[in-house]
Write a protein that holds these residues in place. Structure first.
Motif, short mmCIF file in Angstrom:
data_model
loop_
_atom_site.label_atom_id
_atom_site.label_comp_id
_atom_site.label_asym_id
_atom_site.label_seq_id
_atom_site.Cartn_x
_atom_site.Cartn_y
_atom_site.Cartn_z
N THR A 102 0.82 -1.25 0.13
CA THR A 102 -0.18 0.08 0.03
C THR A 102 0.99 1.02 0.11
OG1 THR A 102 -0.16 0.19 2.43
CG2 THR A 102 -1.82 -1.21 1.14
N ASN A 103 0.54 2.18 -0.71
CA ASN A 103 1.24 3.45 -0.70
C ASN A 103 0.25 4.62 -0.78
OD1 ASN A 103 3.13 5.41 -0.78
ND2 ASN A 103 3.97 4.66 -2.95
N ARG A 104 0.19 5.67 0.01
CA ARG A 104 -0.75 6.76 -0.08
C ARG A 104 0.22 8.03 0.28
NH1 ARG A 104 -6.14 7.45 3.80
NH2 ARG A 104 -6.75 9.72 2.81
N ASN A 105 0.11 9.22 -0.48
CA ASN A 105 0.67 10.47 -0.43
C ASN A 105 -0.25 11.76 -0.28
OD1 ASN A 105 3.39 9.25 -0.55
ND2 ASN A 105 3.20 9.42 -2.82
N SER A 106 -0.22 12.46 0.43
CA SER A 106 -1.10 13.54 0.48
C SER A 106 -0.37 14.95 1.06
CB SER A 106 -2.14 13.29 1.56
OG SER A 106 -1.71 13.26 2.93
N LYS A 134 2.72 11.06 4.33
CA LYS A 134 3.13 9.78 3.47
C LYS A 134 2.77 8.69 4.09
CE LYS A 134 6.47 7.83 0.22
NZ LYS A 134 7.93 7.96 -0.44
N ASN A 135 2.18 7.44 3.74
CA ASN A 135 2.07 6.29 4.39
C ASN A 135 2.14 5.19 3.41
OD1 ASN A 135 1.24 4.26 5.83
ND2 ASN A 135 -0.91 4.93 6.10
N GLN A 136 3.10 4.42 3.81
CA GLN A 136 3.48 3.21 2.77
C GLN A 136 3.89 1.95 3.86
OE1 GLN A 136 7.16 4.01 0.72
NE2 GLN A 136 6.91 2.01 -0.61
#
Length: 237
Positions: A102-106, A134-136
């Motif tokens: 999973t990968n999420r950037n904001s 950022k969440n990975q």
């Protein structure tokens, strides 16, 4: 003697007794035998048969001489107490792979203030505010199991179901020096799957339960000590 000394000795004895009791409890838990897989009776005696009175009728075939088996019928097991040889041919393979990613950037920004050309002062300066997150996460896992078991074991018919299927169970014990091994088997067999040599494959046995265990020095070597089990249970790692 001072009362405080007496109280201290009593407390030390109580603490020592509690420690010894805890150690014995942990050691007892470590010696709990494994739960058996095959339960119930492992053999059965055939019911008593009342033989008819022998009458000299001059016939060559006498039913009482052949255990009440018909003349034109094989000797395959069909009654309680008959024996069936199980040819154990078990092999199982299982594998599982799991992968997760999973990968999420904001990001965000904010500008506020007064234009310096309108209000030339420190209050008129623009202020900038930016936020970024950022969440990975990555995870992988795999599992594989390969089992193979072969051998032979002669069992006894312990029951006959209404549809004619046979309930079988048996046990074999082998002792060598100070060690012993035993194998147990139980299940349900269709008489039609039994070969002419009175054998049947374990793959054709319904509700099959196979148990193979050992006792002795070799088994004790593979058993984890009670102190090691204790620290393994309380360890946070």
């Amino acid at each position: 003697m001072d009362n405080s000394v007496v109280v201290m000795k009593v407390m030390m004895r109580s603490l020592l007794g509690a420690l010894v009791g805890a150690v014995m409890l942990i050691q007892g838990c470590a010696l709990v035998p494994p739960e058996p897989v095959v339960t119930g009776p492992l053999t059965a005696q055939p019911p008593a048969q009342i033989l008819p009175e022998v009458v000299a009728n001059g016939s060559i075939y006498q039913p009482s001489a052949y255990g009440n088996y018909p003349l034109f019928e094989d000797r395959r097991p069909r009654n309680v107490g008959d024996i069936v040889t199980i040819v154990i041919q078990e092999r199982t393979n299982a594998a599982k792979n799991v992968s997760t990613s999973t990968n999420r950037n904001s990001s965000g920004g904010l500008n506020f203030g007064v234009d310096p050309s309108i209000l030339p002062s420190e209050l008129g300066s623009r202020q900038n505010f930016e936020v970024e997150g950022k969440n990975q996460a990555n995870g992988t896992g795999s599992s594989r199991a390969d089992n193979m078991f072969s051998g032979t074991l002669t069992t006894t018919v312990i029951g006959v179901l209404p549809n004619g299927n046979l309930q079988i169970a048996g046990e074999k014990q082998i002792a060598i020096n100070r060690g012993s091994e035993y194998m147990r088997f139980s299940g349900v067999v269709d008489p039609r799957s039994i070969s002419g040599s009175n054998t049947v494959s374990s793959t054709q046995v319904a509700d099959a339960r196979i148990e193979f265990r050992s006792k002795g020095v070799m088994d004790e070597v593979q058993t984890m000590g009670w102190l090691q089990r204790f620290f393994l249970n309380i360890s946070p790692f």
